[in-house]
Design a protein around this motif. Structure first.
Motif, PDB file in Angstrom:
ATOM      1  N   GLY A  68      41.040  43.622 -36.604  1.00  0.00           N
ATOM      2  CA  GLY A  68      41.547  42.424 -35.960  1.00  0.00           C
ATOM      3  C   GLY A  68      41.602  41.273 -36.939  1.00  0.00           C
ATOM      4  N   VAL A  69      41.132  40.115 -36.496  1.00  0.00           N
ATOM      5  CA  VAL A  69      41.128  38.910 -37.324  1.00  0.00           C
ATOM      6  C   VAL A  69      39.686  38.445 -37.492  1.00  0.00           C
ATOM      7  CG1 VAL A  69      41.858  36.512 -37.505  1.00  0.00           C
ATOM      8  CG2 VAL A  69      43.436  38.217 -36.590  1.00  0.00           C
ATOM      9  N   ASN A  70      39.250  38.304 -38.729  1.00  0.00           N
ATOM     10  CA  ASN A  70      37.910  37.817 -39.030  1.00  0.00           C
ATOM     11  C   ASN A  70      37.940  36.321 -39.311  1.00  0.00           C
ATOM     12  OD1 ASN A  70      36.851  40.348 -38.759  1.00  0.00           O
ATOM     13  ND2 ASN A  70      36.383  40.657 -40.924  1.00  0.00           N
ATOM     14  N   VAL A  71      37.039  35.596 -38.672  1.00  0.00           N
ATOM     15  CA  VAL A  71      36.817  34.183 -38.970  1.00  0.00           C
ATOM     16  C   VAL A  71      35.381  34.073 -39.456  1.00  0.00           C
ATOM     17  CG1 VAL A  71      36.854  31.827 -38.100  1.00  0.00           C
ATOM     18  CG2 VAL A  71      38.441  33.522 -37.158  1.00  0.00           C
ATOM     19  N   SER A  72      35.202  33.861 -40.753  1.00  0.00           N
ATOM     20  CA  SER A  72      33.872  33.888 -41.358  1.00  0.00           C
ATOM     21  C   SER A  72      33.458  32.499 -41.816  1.00  0.00           C
ATOM     22  CB  SER A  72      33.837  34.854 -42.552  1.00  0.00           C
ATOM     23  OG  SER A  72      34.138  36.173 -42.153  1.00  0.00           O
ATOM     24  N   ASN A 103      41.818  38.053 -27.084  1.00  0.00           N
ATOM     25  CA  ASN A 103      41.008  39.039 -27.804  1.00  0.00           C
ATOM     26  C   ASN A 103      39.546  39.004 -27.386  1.00  0.00           C
ATOM     27  OD1 ASN A 103      43.203  37.699 -29.478  1.00  0.00           O
ATOM     28  ND2 ASN A 103      42.965  39.618 -30.594  1.00  0.00           N
ATOM     29  N   GLN A 104      38.947  40.185 -27.354  1.00  0.00           N
ATOM     30  CA  GLN A 104      37.496  40.283 -27.235  1.00  0.00           C
ATOM     31  C   GLN A 104      36.878  39.919 -28.595  1.00  0.00           C
ATOM     32  OE1 GLN A 104      37.408  40.442 -23.731  1.00  0.00           O
ATOM     33  NE2 GLN A 104      35.542  41.574 -24.157  1.00  0.00           N
ATOM     34  N   LEU A 105      35.624  39.463 -28.590  1.00  0.00           N
ATOM     35  CA  LEU A 105      34.990  38.959 -29.803  1.00  0.00           C
ATOM     36  C   LEU A 105      33.734  39.746 -30.136  1.00  0.00           C
ATOM     37  CD1 LEU A 105      35.164  35.117 -29.041  1.00  0.00           C
ATOM     38  CD2 LEU A 105      36.859  36.509 -30.236  1.00  0.00           C
ATOM     39  N   ARG A 110      33.613  37.703 -22.872  1.00  0.00           N
ATOM     40  CA  ARG A 110      34.502  37.817 -24.033  1.00  0.00           C
ATOM     41  C   ARG A 110      33.784  38.415 -25.236  1.00  0.00           C
ATOM     42  NH1 ARG A 110      38.705  34.279 -24.452  1.00  0.00           N
ATOM     43  NH2 ARG A 110      39.089  35.348 -26.437  1.00  0.00           N
ATOM     44  N   PHE A 111      32.452  38.432 -25.217  1.00  0.00           N
ATOM     45  CA  PHE A 111      31.682  38.946 -26.352  1.00  0.00           C
ATOM     46  C   PHE A 111      31.323  40.408 -26.102  1.00  0.00           C
ATOM     47  CE2 PHE A 111      30.866  34.409 -25.953  1.00  0.00           C
ATOM     48  CZ  PHE A 111      31.156  33.947 -27.218  1.00  0.00           C
ATOM     49  N   THR A 112      31.652  41.265 -27.071  1.00  0.00           N
ATOM     50  CA  THR A 112      31.327  42.682 -26.941  1.00  0.00           C
ATOM     51  C   THR A 112      30.083  43.077 -27.735  1.00  0.00           C
ATOM     52  OG1 THR A 112      32.772  43.289 -28.796  1.00  0.00           O
ATOM     53  CG2 THR A 112      33.762  43.231 -26.595  1.00  0.00           C
ATOM     54  N   SER A 113      29.752  42.334 -28.785  1.00  0.00           N
ATOM     55  CA  SER A 113      28.534  42.630 -29.542  1.00  0.00           C
ATOM     56  C   SER A 113      28.156  41.425 -30.383  1.00  0.00           C
ATOM     57  CB  SER A 113      28.722  43.857 -30.448  1.00  0.00           C
ATOM     58  OG  SER A 113      29.646  43.596 -31.480  1.00  0.00           O
ATOM     59  N   VAL A 114      26.851  41.247 -30.568  1.00  0.00           N
ATOM     60  CA  VAL A 114      26.291  40.210 -31.438  1.00  0.00           C
ATOM     61  C   VAL A 114      25.188  40.891 -32.241  1.00  0.00           C
ATOM     62  CG1 VAL A 114      25.166  37.973 -31.580  1.00  0.00           C
ATOM     63  CG2 VAL A 114      26.812  38.411 -29.741  1.00  0.00           C
ATOM     64  N   VAL A 115      25.395  41.040 -33.547  1.00  0.00           N
ATOM     65  CA  VAL A 115      24.473  41.846 -34.353  1.00  0.00           C
ATOM     66  C   VAL A 115      24.153  41.148 -35.665  1.00  0.00           C
ATOM     67  CG1 VAL A 115      25.296  44.026 -33.377  1.00  0.00           C
ATOM     68  CG2 VAL A 115      26.395  43.109 -35.413  1.00  0.00           C
ATOM     69  N   GLY A 116      23.031  41.551 -36.248  1.00  0.00           N
ATOM     70  CA  GLY A 116      22.663  41.135 -37.591  1.00  0.00           C
ATOM     71  C   GLY A 116      22.770  42.316 -38.535  1.00  0.00           C
ATOM     72  N   ARG A 117      23.453  42.131 -39.656  1.00  0.00           N
ATOM     73  CA  ARG A 117      23.687  43.226 -40.609  1.00  0.00           C
ATOM     74  C   ARG A 117      22.797  43.141 -41.842  1.00  0.00           C
ATOM     75  NH1 ARG A 117      26.510  46.855 -37.565  1.00  0.00           N
ATOM     76  NH2 ARG A 117      28.428  45.958 -36.731  1.00  0.00           N
ATOM     77  N   VAL A 150      33.018  35.982 -37.015  1.00  0.00           N
ATOM     78  CA  VAL A 150      33.517  36.167 -35.650  1.00  0.00           C
ATOM     79  C   VAL A 150      34.806  36.973 -35.762  1.00  0.00           C
ATOM     80  CG1 VAL A 150      34.322  35.045 -33.542  1.00  0.00           C
ATOM     81  CG2 VAL A 150      32.511  33.976 -34.917  1.00  0.00           C
ATOM     82  N   THR A 151      34.841  38.148 -35.134  1.00  0.00           N
ATOM     83  CA  THR A 151      36.003  39.030 -35.208  1.00  0.00           C
ATOM     84  C   THR A 151      36.752  39.023 -33.893  1.00  0.00           C
ATOM     85  OG1 THR A 151      34.895  40.485 -36.810  1.00  0.00           O
ATOM     86  CG2 THR A 151      36.798  41.378 -35.654  1.00  0.00           C
ATOM     87  N   LEU A 152      38.044  38.704 -33.961  1.00  0.00           N
ATOM     88  CA  LEU A 152      38.928  38.821 -32.809  1.00  0.00           C
ATOM     89  C   LEU A 152      39.498  40.233 -32.841  1.00  0.00           C
ATOM     90  CD1 LEU A 152      38.888  35.711 -33.672  1.00  0.00           C
ATOM     91  CD2 LEU A 152      41.019  35.525 -32.398  1.00  0.00           C
ATOM     92  N   LEU A 153      39.013  41.078 -31.958  1.00  0.00           N
ATOM     93  CA  LEU A 153      39.400  42.481 -31.978  1.00  0.00           C
ATOM     94  C   LEU A 153      40.871  42.633 -31.611  1.00  0.00           C
ATOM     95  CD1 LEU A 153      36.280  44.034 -30.216  1.00  0.00           C
ATOM     96  CD2 LEU A 153      36.753  43.925 -32.667  1.00  0.00           C
ATOM     97  N   ASN A 154      41.485  43.652 -32.205  1.00  0.00           N
ATOM     98  CA  ASN A 154      42.892  43.920 -31.906  1.00  0.00           C
ATOM     99  C   ASN A 154      43.087  44.091 -30.411  1.00  0.00           C
ATOM    100  OD1 ASN A 154      43.967  43.897 -34.547  1.00  0.00           O
ATOM    101  ND2 ASN A 154      43.262  45.984 -34.914  1.00  0.00           N
ATOM    102  N   ALA A 155      44.057  43.395 -29.868  1.00  0.00           N
ATOM    103  CA  ALA A 155      44.386  43.514 -28.445  1.00  0.00           C
ATOM    104  C   ALA A 155      45.578  44.437 -28.303  1.00  0.00           C
ATOM    105  CB  ALA A 155      44.699  42.140 -27.851  1.00  0.00           C
ATOM    106  N   GLU A 156      45.402  45.524 -27.566  1.00  0.00           N
ATOM    107  CA  GLU A 156      46.504  46.451 -27.354  1.00  0.00           C
ATOM    108  C   GLU A 156      47.538  45.825 -26.424  1.00  0.00           C
ATOM    109  OE1 GLU A 156      47.134  49.235 -28.729  1.00  0.00           O
ATOM    110  OE2 GLU A 156      45.272  49.453 -29.866  1.00  0.00           O
ATOM    111  N   PRO A 157      48.783  45.754 -26.851  1.00  0.00           N
ATOM    112  CA  PRO A 157      49.821  45.181 -25.974  1.00  0.00           C
ATOM    113  C   PRO A 157      50.037  46.064 -24.754  1.00  0.00           C
ATOM    114  CG  PRO A 157      50.805  46.209 -27.885  1.00  0.00           C
ATOM    115  CD  PRO A 157      49.321  46.232 -28.125  1.00  0.00           C
ATOM    116  N   PRO A 158      50.429  45.483 -23.632  1.00  0.00           N
ATOM    117  CA  PRO A 158      50.657  46.266 -22.422  1.00  0.00           C
ATOM    118  C   PRO A 158      51.794  47.261 -22.619  1.00  0.00           C
ATOM    119  CG  PRO A 158      51.504  44.051 -22.160  1.00  0.00           C
ATOM    120  CD  PRO A 158      50.734  44.057 -23.446  1.00  0.00           C
TER     121      PRO A 158
END
Length: 291
Positions: free
Chosen positions: A162-166, A203-205, A248-255, A276-284
């Protein structure tokens, strides 16, 4: 004694001045000095620019056809991906998607060319949506001149997920106090600036915290796993407080330091970041189309 009647001749030699050479050489020399100054200034700017900024500028000035086959709506200032580790990447079709399509084509009595076209159209629509998301995020940041000095700390890139916002630490400027899970006020302002745009996007995040590796022989003052997880949670709380729903948040993790931004140098500050990653949204899918 008779006087001589021979005339006395006095010869005066006049020295002629040097011919005027004109001022053309001065103009040529001035042009040369200006060109050299511009060259050294360019080299200095290149040395002070990060790799992600170089790639972002390169992608911005690339022809539109190199980005997508259609109109992406991402033609604003500094579009492309800028402000990354080895360079900003555009997402490419995943091999797994091609493999799955191939298996379905073998088992399903349908037109293989039509299925391939539908898959290509879906990937193109997803890429176009990501470019539009990047454009919206950059516009939101440009509308806040008070955080303009954080441009080197913001990395927006398109990836296969998707799109990463770091939010990336830079030499001399960090987004979090050392050893703390609570961000600086400028970091909070930045997150609140992009929250309305994130809320409008479908997008889910996911949020992940990362840190730099400890240099050999040094001792870490805090647990890197807890630190990165705490920072990711702090970012989620700020975004949630700014209006993003919890679903809207699917996971929050420490790497910790397991995924450095710079693989060849995992010790430098830019490896410390929260993404923060905006996961790819599958078009309808259109009615009657196979999933």
């Amino acid at each position: 004694m008779a006087k001589s009647t021979q005339p006395i001749i006095i010869k005066k030699v006049k020295k002629a001045g040097h011919a005027h050479h004109g001022g053309a050489w001065k103009i040529a020399y001035a042009d040369f000095v200006t060109a050299m100054m511009a060259f050294f200034l360019l080299m200095w700017l290149i040395s002070m620019t990060t790799q992600e900024q170089k790639d972002g500028l390169a992608e911005y000035f690339a022809p539109t056809s190199a980005l997508s086959s259609g109109t992406s709506g991402s033609g604003g200032i500094l579009m492309g991906t800028a402000l990354d580790k080895s360079g900003n990447k555009t997402s490419a079709p995943r091999d797994s998607a091609r493999d799955t399509t191939g298996q379905e084509d073998k088992t399903r009595p349908t037109n293989s060319g039509g299925a391939s076209d539908r898959e290509a159209n879906r990937r193109a629509a997803s890429a176009q949506a990501n470019y539009s998301a990047i454009a919206s995020l950059r516009q939101a940041l440009q509308n806040m001149p008070e955080i303009a000095d954080l441009s080197r700390n913001i990395v927006i890139e398109q990836t296969k997920d998707g799109v990463n916002v770091s939010l990336v630490d830079d030499n001399g400027r960090s987004m979090f106090p050392e050893g703390s899970v609570q961000p600086y006020e400028r970091t909070r302002l930045l997150l609140e600036a992009i929250a309305p745009t994130l809320r409008r996007l479908p997008n889910q995040l996911t949020i992940s915290g990362h840190t730099a590796a400890a240099r050999p022989g040094s001792v870490q003052a805090v647990d890197s796993w807890g630190l990165t997880a705490g920072r990711a949670l702090a970012v989620r709380e700020i975004l949630s407080g700014a209006g993003l729903p919890n679903d809207r948040f699917t996971s929050v993790v420490g790497r910790s330091d397991t995924e450095p931004l710079f693989l060849d140098n995992p010790y430098i500050p830019p490896n410390r970041r929260v993404t923060v990653t905006l996961l790819n949204a599958e078009p309808p899918l259109p009615p009657g189309a196979f999933p």
